[in-house]
Design a protein around this motif. Structure first.
Motif, PDB file in Angstrom:
ATOM      1  N   ALA A 114      -7.834   8.722  53.448  1.00 45.87           N
ATOM      2  CA  ALA A 114      -7.187   9.394  54.578  1.00 45.87           C
ATOM      3  C   ALA A 114      -6.241   8.444  55.292  1.00 45.87           C
ATOM      4  O   ALA A 114      -5.136   8.827  55.702  1.00 45.87           O
ATOM      5  CB  ALA A 114      -8.247   9.923  55.541  1.00 45.87           C
ATOM      6  N   MET A 115      -6.661   7.184  55.455  1.00 47.48           N
ATOM      7  CA  MET A 115      -5.819   6.221  56.171  1.00 47.48           C
ATOM      8  C   MET A 115      -4.589   5.824  55.365  1.00 47.48           C
ATOM      9  O   MET A 115      -3.596   5.361  55.943  1.00 47.48           O
ATOM     10  CB  MET A 115      -6.640   5.000  56.568  1.00 47.48           C
ATOM     11  CG  MET A 115      -7.621   5.286  57.702  1.00 47.48           C
ATOM     12  SD  MET A 115      -8.286   3.801  58.491  1.00 47.48           S
ATOM     13  CE  MET A 115      -9.398   3.230  57.216  1.00 47.48           C
ATOM     14  N   LYS A 116      -4.620   6.020  54.058  1.00 49.63           N
ATOM     15  CA  LYS A 116      -3.405   5.796  53.270  1.00 49.63           C
ATOM     16  C   LYS A 116      -2.319   6.798  53.660  1.00 49.63           C
ATOM     17  O   LYS A 116      -1.130   6.473  53.646  1.00 49.63           O
ATOM     18  CB  LYS A 116      -3.712   5.919  51.779  1.00 49.63           C
ATOM     19  CG  LYS A 116      -4.501   4.770  51.174  1.00 49.63           C
ATOM     20  CD  LYS A 116      -4.759   5.016  49.695  1.00 49.63           C
ATOM     21  CE  LYS A 116      -5.598   3.918  49.071  1.00 49.63           C
ATOM     22  NZ  LYS A 116      -5.892   4.195  47.634  1.00 49.63           N
ATOM     23  N   THR A 117      -2.730   8.015  54.022  1.00 46.68           N
ATOM     24  CA  THR A 117      -1.744   9.034  54.392  1.00 46.68           C
ATOM     25  C   THR A 117      -1.115   8.756  55.753  1.00 46.68           C
ATOM     26  O   THR A 117      -0.062   9.314  56.066  1.00 46.68           O
ATOM     27  CB  THR A 117      -2.384  10.440  54.403  1.00 46.68           C
ATOM     28  OG1 THR A 117      -3.311  10.546  55.489  1.00 46.68           O
ATOM     29  CG2 THR A 117      -3.117  10.728  53.097  1.00 46.68           C
ATOM     30  N   VAL A 118      -1.765   7.906  56.557  1.00 43.38           N
ATOM     31  CA  VAL A 118      -1.226   7.574  57.880  1.00 43.38           C
ATOM     32  C   VAL A 118       0.130   6.891  57.757  1.00 43.38           C
ATOM     33  O   VAL A 118       1.017   7.077  58.598  1.00 43.38           O
ATOM     34  CB  VAL A 118      -2.226   6.689  58.659  1.00 43.38           C
ATOM     35  CG1 VAL A 118      -1.591   6.130  59.935  1.00 43.38           C
ATOM     36  CG2 VAL A 118      -3.481   7.480  59.006  1.00 43.38           C
ATOM     37  N   VAL A 119       0.300   6.075  56.700  1.00 39.72           N
ATOM     38  CA  VAL A 119       1.570   5.356  56.527  1.00 39.72           C
ATOM     39  C   VAL A 119       2.525   6.133  55.623  1.00 39.72           C
ATOM     40  O   VAL A 119       3.588   5.629  55.275  1.00 39.72           O
ATOM     41  CB  VAL A 119       1.337   3.935  55.968  1.00 39.72           C
ATOM     42  CG1 VAL A 119       0.428   3.146  56.889  1.00 39.72           C
ATOM     43  CG2 VAL A 119       0.753   3.976  54.566  1.00 39.72           C
ATOM     44  N   GLY A 120       2.153   7.353  55.248  1.00 42.52           N
ATOM     45  CA  GLY A 120       3.029   8.190  54.446  1.00 42.52           C
ATOM     46  C   GLY A 120       4.099   8.856  55.295  1.00 42.52           C
ATOM     47  O   GLY A 120       4.178   8.674  56.513  1.00 42.52           O
ATOM     48  N   GLU A 121       4.897   9.678  54.646  1.00 41.42           N
ATOM     49  CA  GLU A 121       6.057  10.284  55.303  1.00 41.42           C
ATOM     50  C   GLU A 121       5.663  11.120  56.512  1.00 41.42           C
ATOM     51  O   GLU A 121       6.365  11.148  57.510  1.00 41.42           O
ATOM     52  CB  GLU A 121       6.822  11.149  54.290  1.00 41.42           C
ATOM     53  CG  GLU A 121       8.117  11.734  54.834  1.00 41.42           C
ATOM     54  CD  GLU A 121       9.109  10.658  55.266  1.00 41.42           C
ATOM     55  OE1 GLU A 121       9.850  10.908  56.239  1.00 41.42           O
ATOM     56  OE2 GLU A 121       9.136   9.581  54.649  1.00 41.42           O
ATOM     57  N   ASN A 122       4.519  11.795  56.446  1.00 42.97           N
ATOM     58  CA  ASN A 122       4.108  12.680  57.531  1.00 42.97           C
ATOM     59  C   ASN A 122       3.062  12.060  58.446  1.00 42.97           C
ATOM     60  O   ASN A 122       2.496  12.756  59.294  1.00 42.97           O
ATOM     61  CB  ASN A 122       3.570  13.990  56.950  1.00 42.97           C
ATOM     62  CG  ASN A 122       4.632  14.761  56.185  1.00 42.97           C
ATOM     63  OD1 ASN A 122       5.771  14.859  56.627  1.00 42.97           O
ATOM     64  ND2 ASN A 122       4.255  15.271  55.026  1.00 42.97           N
ATOM     65  N   GLY A 123       2.798  10.768  58.297  1.00 44.50           N
ATOM     66  CA  GLY A 123       1.786  10.107  59.102  1.00 44.50           C
ATOM     67  C   GLY A 123       2.358   9.454  60.346  1.00 44.50           C
ATOM     68  O   GLY A 123       3.571   9.271  60.484  1.00 44.50           O
ATOM     69  N   THR A 124       1.467   9.081  61.272  1.00 43.60           N
ATOM     70  CA  THR A 124       1.909   8.467  62.525  1.00 43.60           C
ATOM     71  C   THR A 124       2.286   7.007  62.364  1.00 43.60           C
ATOM     72  O   THR A 124       2.890   6.425  63.259  1.00 43.60           O
ATOM     73  CB  THR A 124       0.799   8.575  63.583  1.00 43.60           C
ATOM     74  OG1 THR A 124      -0.407   7.996  63.059  1.00 43.60           O
ATOM     75  CG2 THR A 124       0.548  10.021  63.967  1.00 43.60           C
ATOM     76  N   GLY A 125       1.936   6.397  61.210  1.00 43.80           N
ATOM     77  CA  GLY A 125       2.222   4.969  61.019  1.00 43.80           C
ATOM     78  C   GLY A 125       3.124   4.680  59.838  1.00 43.80           C
ATOM     79  O   GLY A 125       2.986   3.647  59.183  1.00 43.80           O
ATOM     80  N   LYS A 126       4.075   5.577  59.570  1.00 42.96           N
ATOM     81  CA  LYS A 126       4.899   5.423  58.370  1.00 42.96           C
ATOM     82  C   LYS A 126       5.750   4.151  58.381  1.00 42.96           C
ATOM     83  O   LYS A 126       6.116   3.635  57.332  1.00 42.96           O
ATOM     84  CB  LYS A 126       5.789   6.648  58.165  1.00 42.96           C
ATOM     85  CG  LYS A 126       6.774   6.948  59.286  1.00 42.96           C
ATOM     86  CD  LYS A 126       7.526   8.236  58.982  1.00 42.96           C
ATOM     87  CE  LYS A 126       8.504   8.594  60.090  1.00 42.96           C
ATOM     88  NZ  LYS A 126       9.219   9.863  59.813  1.00 42.96           N
ATOM     89  N   LYS A 127       6.019   3.608  59.570  1.00 43.17           N
ATOM     90  CA  LYS A 127       6.801   2.369  59.633  1.00 43.17           C
ATOM     91  C   LYS A 127       6.019   1.169  59.121  1.00 43.17           C
ATOM     92  O   LYS A 127       6.586   0.101  58.879  1.00 43.17           O
ATOM     93  CB  LYS A 127       7.265   2.115  61.073  1.00 43.17           C
ATOM     94  CG  LYS A 127       8.313   3.101  61.564  1.00 43.17           C
ATOM     95  CD  LYS A 127       8.804   2.750  62.964  1.00 43.17           C
ATOM     96  CE  LYS A 127       9.876   3.721  63.431  1.00 43.17           C
ATOM     97  NZ  LYS A 127      10.356   3.392  64.814  1.00 43.17           N
ATOM     98  N   ALA A 128       4.689   1.330  58.953  1.00 39.46           N
ATOM     99  CA  ALA A 128       3.864   0.231  58.452  1.00 39.46           C
ATOM    100  C   ALA A 128       3.818   0.182  56.928  1.00 39.46           C
ATOM    101  O   ALA A 128       3.211  -0.725  56.355  1.00 39.46           O
ATOM    102  CB  ALA A 128       2.439   0.337  58.999  1.00 39.46           C
ATOM    103  N   GLY A 129       4.442   1.152  56.267  1.00 40.93           N
ATOM    104  CA  GLY A 129       4.461   1.148  54.809  1.00 40.93           C
ATOM    105  C   GLY A 129       5.249  -0.031  54.265  1.00 40.93           C
ATOM    106  O   GLY A 129       6.265  -0.433  54.837  1.00 40.93           O
ATOM    107  N   LEU A 130       4.783  -0.610  53.168  1.00 37.15           N
ATOM    108  CA  LEU A 130       5.434  -1.756  52.554  1.00 37.15           C
ATOM    109  C   LEU A 130       5.734  -1.452  51.093  1.00 37.15           C
ATOM    110  O   LEU A 130       4.847  -1.016  50.354  1.00 37.15           O
ATOM    111  CB  LEU A 130       4.534  -3.001  52.624  1.00 37.15           C
ATOM    112  CG  LEU A 130       4.157  -3.520  54.011  1.00 37.15           C
ATOM    113  CD1 LEU A 130       3.120  -4.627  53.890  1.00 37.15           C
ATOM    114  CD2 LEU A 130       5.400  -4.025  54.739  1.00 37.15           C
ATOM    115  N   ASP A 131       6.976  -1.694  50.667  1.00 34.29           N
ATOM    116  CA  ASP A 131       7.334  -1.477  49.273  1.00 34.29           C
ATOM    117  C   ASP A 131       6.520  -2.405  48.375  1.00 34.29           C
ATOM    118  O   ASP A 131       6.419  -3.607  48.624  1.00 34.29           O
ATOM    119  CB  ASP A 131       8.830  -1.753  49.061  1.00 34.29           C
ATOM    120  CG  ASP A 131       9.705  -0.684  49.707  1.00 34.29           C
ATOM    121  OD1 ASP A 131       9.191   0.419  49.961  1.00 34.29           O
ATOM    122  OD2 ASP A 131      10.898  -0.971  49.962  1.00 34.29           O
TER     123      ASP A 131
END
Length: 213
Positions: A163-180
């Motif tokens: 579930a927390m993986k989806t937080v950094v996805g496109e529709n999550g509240t933490g998408k800016k934390a995603g890292l390539d």
């Protein structure tokens, strides 16, 4: 104990953005968010105050309070750093008002420390064990931490991580934390601060946070 938790696929009605409890209105952090029926996984992804409040009320004070203490909130972590605080939880010795249970459900009305947060989130990463942290510099001879204590099952830990993986996805509240190139999971936080003049929660000042791995 480990306890029994709802499945993350269970659905709770989001009240289309707000709910009134004991005359007080609980709303989503973003006023444009108006959720209907959403899963608990989605609740984590979009950080729904309303659904978290309703979930806490569904679980009840005894289970919810025991769950918080099971994760070590309200007590020192044992890290050994001078001046460590224990944080604060409402007393479990007397009944909570419905509004108290609802607001604690989404993290308001309690005080926690950063090291408590790190320790609790680590339990999801390592399969459900709560570890007592230790400072690594100049450890005292024989100062061995106690054995890790299981607080949740591996299955629940893995489900929450997913579930927390989806937080950094496109529709999550933490998408800016995603890292390539990395798989990132985490959770955002939005804490109202107390206005020193009125001694009440401010309606305009917040502390935004993110914890992840």
């Amino acid at each position: 104990g480990v306890g029994v938790l709802p499945e993350l696929t269970d659905r709770i009605f989001g009240e289309n953005g707000s709910i009134r409890i004991q005359g007080r209105r609980i709303s989503e952090s973003e006023t444009h968010e108006k959720f209907s029926w959403i899963t608990l996984k989605k609740m984590i992804q979009v950080s729904s105050n309303v659904v978290a409040a309703k979930l806490a009320m569904k679980l009840g004070q005894a289970k919810f309070s025991a769950g918080l203490r099971n994760f070590g909130f309200g007590s020192k972590t044992g890290v050994g750093f001078p001046g460590e605080l224990s944080g604060w939880l409402p007393s479990s010795k007397r009944p909570w008002q419905p509004l108290t249970l609802a607001t604690v459900g989404f993290g308001q009305g309690i005080m926690v420390t950063p090291i408590q947060m790190v320790r609790s989130y680590s339990a999801f990463v390592n399969g459900g064990y709560l570890v007592e942290p230790r400072l690594l510099t100049n450890p005292a001879p024989g100062d061995e931490p106690p054995a890790p204590r299981r607080v949740i099952t591996p299955e629940i830990a893995n489900s929450v991580v997913e579930a927390m993986k989806t937080v950094v996805g496109e529709n999550g509240t933490g998408k800016k934390a995603g890292l390539d190139g990395y798989v990132v999971a985490g959770k955002t936080g939005t804490a109202q601060t107390v206005d020193p003049r009125t001694k009440r929660y401010s309606s305009s000042r917040y502390i935004s946070s993110f914890i992840g791995f």
